[in-house]
Design a protein around this motif. Structure first.
Motif, PDB file in Angstrom:
ATOM      1  N   PRO A 223       0.819  -1.216   0.000  1.00 31.94           N
ATOM      2  CA  PRO A 223       0.000   0.000   0.000  1.00 31.94           C
ATOM      3  C   PRO A 223       0.855   1.270   0.000  1.00 31.94           C
ATOM      4  O   PRO A 223       1.865   1.342   0.714  1.00 31.94           O
ATOM      5  CB  PRO A 223      -0.813  -0.118   1.297  1.00 31.94           C
ATOM      6  N   ARG A 287      -3.426  -4.586   1.459  1.00 30.62           N
ATOM      7  CA  ARG A 287      -4.208  -3.544   0.799  1.00 30.62           C
ATOM      8  C   ARG A 287      -4.891  -2.724   1.889  1.00 30.62           C
ATOM      9  O   ARG A 287      -4.822  -3.081   3.080  1.00 30.62           O
ATOM     10  CB  ARG A 287      -5.242  -4.154  -0.148  1.00 30.62           C
ATOM     11  N   ILE A 288      -5.531  -1.655   1.473  1.00 28.45           N
ATOM     12  CA  ILE A 288      -6.315  -0.859   2.413  1.00 28.45           C
ATOM     13  C   ILE A 288      -7.782  -1.214   2.177  1.00 28.45           C
ATOM     14  O   ILE A 288      -8.250  -1.170   1.031  1.00 28.45           O
ATOM     15  CB  ILE A 288      -6.126   0.660   2.147  1.00 28.45           C
TER      16      ILE A 288
END
Ligand code: FES
Length: 313
Positions: A223, A287-288
């Motif tokens: 990220p 990931r976010i």
């Protein structure tokens, strides 16, 4: 032969293997050795059976060790008694003669080969049976380690608690966002709901943007191009890695294993560049999520830890 002689012969007659009788009478000492050997074979057999009973009724390592030692020791003593007291140990000296054997010598050898040697053993069949029983019980005991191997691990060694969507938490179980880690800071992380699980521990490191040199598919799992996550288990012998170092002069970033001093290049896929470790630290894809929390994109790209079973890949 009169009836008295006949009775005496029957008493003095000696049973040998195959039901034959030998005329060689054992001494009292040899009879005693025979009885003693039989007792030791019996003891060995009982200890071997006892080993099975203890193993299948739950097992107790010390008791199993003692029984195994008794079974092995008693078998050895029994065989020693047999060899020492009941086998022929005559010494024979022969003058040097022509190397080739004549027909008479060969004939004599063949006759001697068929001769009964050594002191006769009463109840040899029983002794052989006990020896076979003791050897069999001990032989079966050697199979116990195979039974203890348990079921095959399958692919459980290749999976951890991470899977797609599982959120990242710290050692206190707190969810992490991008603000949770300062630049050049790092934190030990776990999957949400599995804090403390050894194979799933990982190091989340926030590296200044633009420094990482990862392949594109690995970079896509970082990220902001900054938050890279590697397994915390050293690929040498599985020690937890706990030291992150910033080299000011070279602008390098490395992880250091305290056990045998392996060092891994954080910027270059955590490849080892010093020490005994031979494999890079596996990367965890991140990931976010929709709520702004860090979450896994899947499991580690490779098996974690030493992974010696997976070397071919
Ligand atoms: S366990 Fe890390 S270098 Fe040996």
């Amino acid at each position: 032969m009169d009836s008295e002689d006949s009775d005496r012969d029957r008493g003095a007659g000696v049973e040998v293997a195959g039901g034959e009788r030998s005329g060689v009478e054992p001494t009292e000492e040899q009879r005693g050795a025979q009885r003693l050997a039989a007792r030791f074979f019996t003891l060995s057999m009982l200890a071997g059976i006892g080993l099975f009973v203890v193993y299948f009724s739950g097992g107790q390592t010390q008791v199993e060790g003692i029984l195994f030692a008794i079974a092995l020791g008693a078998l050895g003593i029994g065989i020693g008694l047999w060899a020492h007291h009941l086998l022929d140990a005559r010494e024979a000296i022969e003058d040097r003669h022509e190397l080739s054997s004549g027909p008479e010598a060969r004939q004599a050898f063949e006759e001697a080969l068929g001769e009964e040697v050594g002191p006769a053993i009463r109840r040899r069949g029983m002794l052989l049976g006990l020896l076979a029983g003791a050897g069999g019980a001990l032989g079966l005991a050697l199979l116990l380690p195979l039974i203890s191997l348990g079921p095959a691990p399958g692919d459980t060694l290749k999976r951890t608690a991470w899977h797609s969507g599982r959120r990242v938490v710290d050692e206190e179980g707190r969810l992490l966002t991008l603000d949770s880690v300062p630049e050049d800071g790092f934190v030990t992380v776990y999957p949400e709901g599995a804090v403390g699980r050894a194979d799933s521990q990982a190091l989340l490191i926030r590296v200044p943007r633009g420094l990482l040199r990862l392949p594109p598919e690995r970079m896509a799992a970082v990220p902001e191009g900054s938050y890279v996550c590697y397994s915390k288990l050293c690929t040498h012998a599985g020690c937890p890695i706990g030291l992150y170092r910033v080299e000011q002069q070279t602008n390098g970033r490395s992880l250091f294993c305290p056990c045998h001093q392996s060092q891994f290049d954080v910027l270059d896929s955590a490849k080892p560049f010093f020490g005994p470790a031979a494999r890079p630290l596996p990367q965890l894809p991140l990931r976010i999520d929709n709520e702004g929390h860090l979450a896994a994109e899947g499991d580690f790209f490779e098996p974690v830890g030493p992974a010696f079973w997976d070397r071919s890949k």
